[in-house]
Structures are given as structure tokens and as C-alpha cells.
Design a protein around this motif. Structure first.
Motif, PDB file in Angstrom:
ATOM      1  N   GLN A  94       0.847  -1.187   0.000  1.00  0.00           N
ATOM      2  CA  GLN A  94       0.000   0.000   0.000  1.00  0.00           C
ATOM      3  C   GLN A  94       0.883   1.237   0.000  1.00  0.00           C
ATOM      4  O   GLN A  94       1.665   1.455   0.933  1.00  0.00           O
ATOM      5  CB  GLN A  94      -0.926   0.007   1.215  1.00  0.00           C
ATOM      6  CG  GLN A  94      -1.975   1.092   1.186  1.00  0.00           C
ATOM      7  CD  GLN A  94      -3.067   0.863   2.210  1.00  0.00           C
ATOM      8  OE1 GLN A  94      -2.930   0.072   3.144  1.00  0.00           O
ATOM      9  NE2 GLN A  94      -4.183   1.538   2.032  1.00  0.00           N
ATOM     10  N   LYS A 144      -3.126   5.392  -1.751  1.00  0.00           N
ATOM     11  CA  LYS A 144      -3.625   4.346  -2.651  1.00  0.00           C
ATOM     12  C   LYS A 144      -4.191   3.181  -1.857  1.00  0.00           C
ATOM     13  O   LYS A 144      -3.916   3.021  -0.667  1.00  0.00           O
ATOM     14  CB  LYS A 144      -2.507   3.859  -3.573  1.00  0.00           C
ATOM     15  CG  LYS A 144      -1.997   4.929  -4.535  1.00  0.00           C
ATOM     16  CD  LYS A 144      -1.020   4.337  -5.528  1.00  0.00           C
ATOM     17  CE  LYS A 144      -0.580   5.374  -6.550  1.00  0.00           C
ATOM     18  NZ  LYS A 144       0.374   4.784  -7.552  1.00  0.00           N
ATOM     19  N   GLU A 145      -4.965   2.349  -2.542  1.00  0.00           N
ATOM     20  CA  GLU A 145      -5.519   1.169  -1.910  1.00  0.00           C
ATOM     21  C   GLU A 145      -4.453   0.072  -1.809  1.00  0.00           C
ATOM     22  O   GLU A 145      -3.482   0.051  -2.575  1.00  0.00           O
ATOM     23  CB  GLU A 145      -6.717   0.646  -2.703  1.00  0.00           C
ATOM     24  CG  GLU A 145      -7.915   1.576  -2.684  1.00  0.00           C
ATOM     25  CD  GLU A 145      -9.134   0.941  -3.330  1.00  0.00           C
ATOM     26  OE1 GLU A 145     -10.213   1.561  -3.270  1.00  0.00           O
ATOM     27  OE2 GLU A 145      -9.005  -0.159  -3.903  1.00  0.00           O
ATOM     28  N   GLU A 187      -2.790  -3.264  -2.575  1.00  0.00           N
ATOM     29  CA  GLU A 187      -2.833  -4.032  -3.810  1.00  0.00           C
ATOM     30  C   GLU A 187      -2.036  -5.327  -3.694  1.00  0.00           C
ATOM     31  O   GLU A 187      -1.066  -5.423  -2.942  1.00  0.00           O
ATOM     32  CB  GLU A 187      -2.284  -3.201  -4.983  1.00  0.00           C
ATOM     33  CG  GLU A 187      -0.819  -2.842  -4.871  1.00  0.00           C
ATOM     34  CD  GLU A 187      -0.283  -2.162  -6.122  1.00  0.00           C
ATOM     35  OE1 GLU A 187      -1.068  -1.884  -7.054  1.00  0.00           O
ATOM     36  OE2 GLU A 187       0.939  -1.912  -6.175  1.00  0.00           O
ATOM     37  N   GLU A 214       8.589   3.126  -8.054  1.00  0.00           N
ATOM     38  CA  GLU A 214       7.162   2.830  -7.933  1.00  0.00           C
ATOM     39  C   GLU A 214       6.870   1.597  -7.076  1.00  0.00           C
ATOM     40  O   GLU A 214       5.712   1.307  -6.788  1.00  0.00           O
ATOM     41  CB  GLU A 214       6.525   2.665  -9.322  1.00  0.00           C
ATOM     42  CG  GLU A 214       7.241   1.712 -10.242  1.00  0.00           C
ATOM     43  CD  GLU A 214       8.187   2.434 -11.197  1.00  0.00           C
ATOM     44  OE1 GLU A 214       8.915   3.349 -10.750  1.00  0.00           O
ATOM     45  OE2 GLU A 214       8.200   2.053 -12.393  1.00  0.00           O
TER      46      GLU A 214
END
Length: 124
Positions: free
Chosen positions: A39, A43-44, A46, A89
Motif C-alpha cells: 500500500q 492508494k488502496e 494491492e 514505484e
């Protein structure tokens, strides 16, 4: 109930490697699968990678295929995530997940227990 303890997060430069480990204790006799979600801020949570306990079949999200490898040690009730060629990322809090019954191993819905999370930061 299953307790999960993670280790191995940290700060690394882009292109570097880290290895995350998660140890399960408690009612581990009913493990169906274990794995990792992440996470990032805002953001959620994932899916990253999971592994089916019975046969070791692994699942990966597309963005980490070829760079991350998940493995398990059934005797020690541990799951590791080897992360290579890390990218900025990939920066997130990584959570270990435990499934105690059959479920879709790429979804959070079947997760029975979560670890406390470990920070992974990749600098550019």
C-alpha cells in the motif's frame, strides 16, 4: 488465529534488491496460502505475490513478474519475497497475508490475518 511477523524492509536505490520475510505462528495447520500485498500513500492496498501452500504455485501481479520471487518454507511456516531490480514505484508498506481456507489468492477478501507491515523505500 494466526500471528504474522515481517522483516526485511528498508531503503534501497533503484536497481537494488531487498528480501522480505514473514513468519507465521498460531493456527498455522490450516494454511491455504500466504503472500504479500502493498500500500502506497493515498492508494488502496494491492496484490503483489502469493503462494499456494500445498503445491507452491505462485501468483504475481504483472508489474513485478520477472523481478520478484516468492517462496515458502512449510516446515518453518515462513514466506519470503525476493525483490530485485527495484523501482521507485515499488515504494510502499508491504503487508504479509495469510489465507486459512481456499480463496482467490490475488484478492484481499480471503485474507484471514495481516502482518503489521514493513516499509520499502526505493530512491531514484
Amino acid at each position: 488465529q494466526v500471528q504474522l511477523v515481517e522483516s526485511g524492509g528498508g531503503l534501497v536505490q533503484a536497481g537494488g534488491s531487498l528480501r522480505l520475510s514473514c513468519a507465521a505462528s498460531g493456527r498455522t495447520f490450516s494454511t491455504y496460502g500466504m503472500g504479500w500485498f502493498r500500500q502506497a500513500p493515498g492508494k488502496e492496498r494491492e496484490f503483489v505475490a502469493t503462494i499456494r501452500w500445498s503445491d507452491g504455485r505462485a501468483y504475481y501481479t504483472d508489474s513485478v513478474k520477472g523481478r520478484f520471487t516468492i517462496s515458502r518454507d512449510k516446515a518453518r511456516n515462513t514466506v519470503d519475497l525476493q525483490m530485485n531490480s527495484l523501482k521507485p514505484e515499488d515504494t510502499a508498506v508491504y503487508y504479509c497475508a495469510h489465507y486459512y481456507r481456499p480463496a482467490t489468492l490475488t484478492s484481499t477478501r480471503g485474507v484471514g490475518s495481516w502482518g503489521q507491515g514493513t516499509q520499502v523505500t526505493v530512491s531514484s
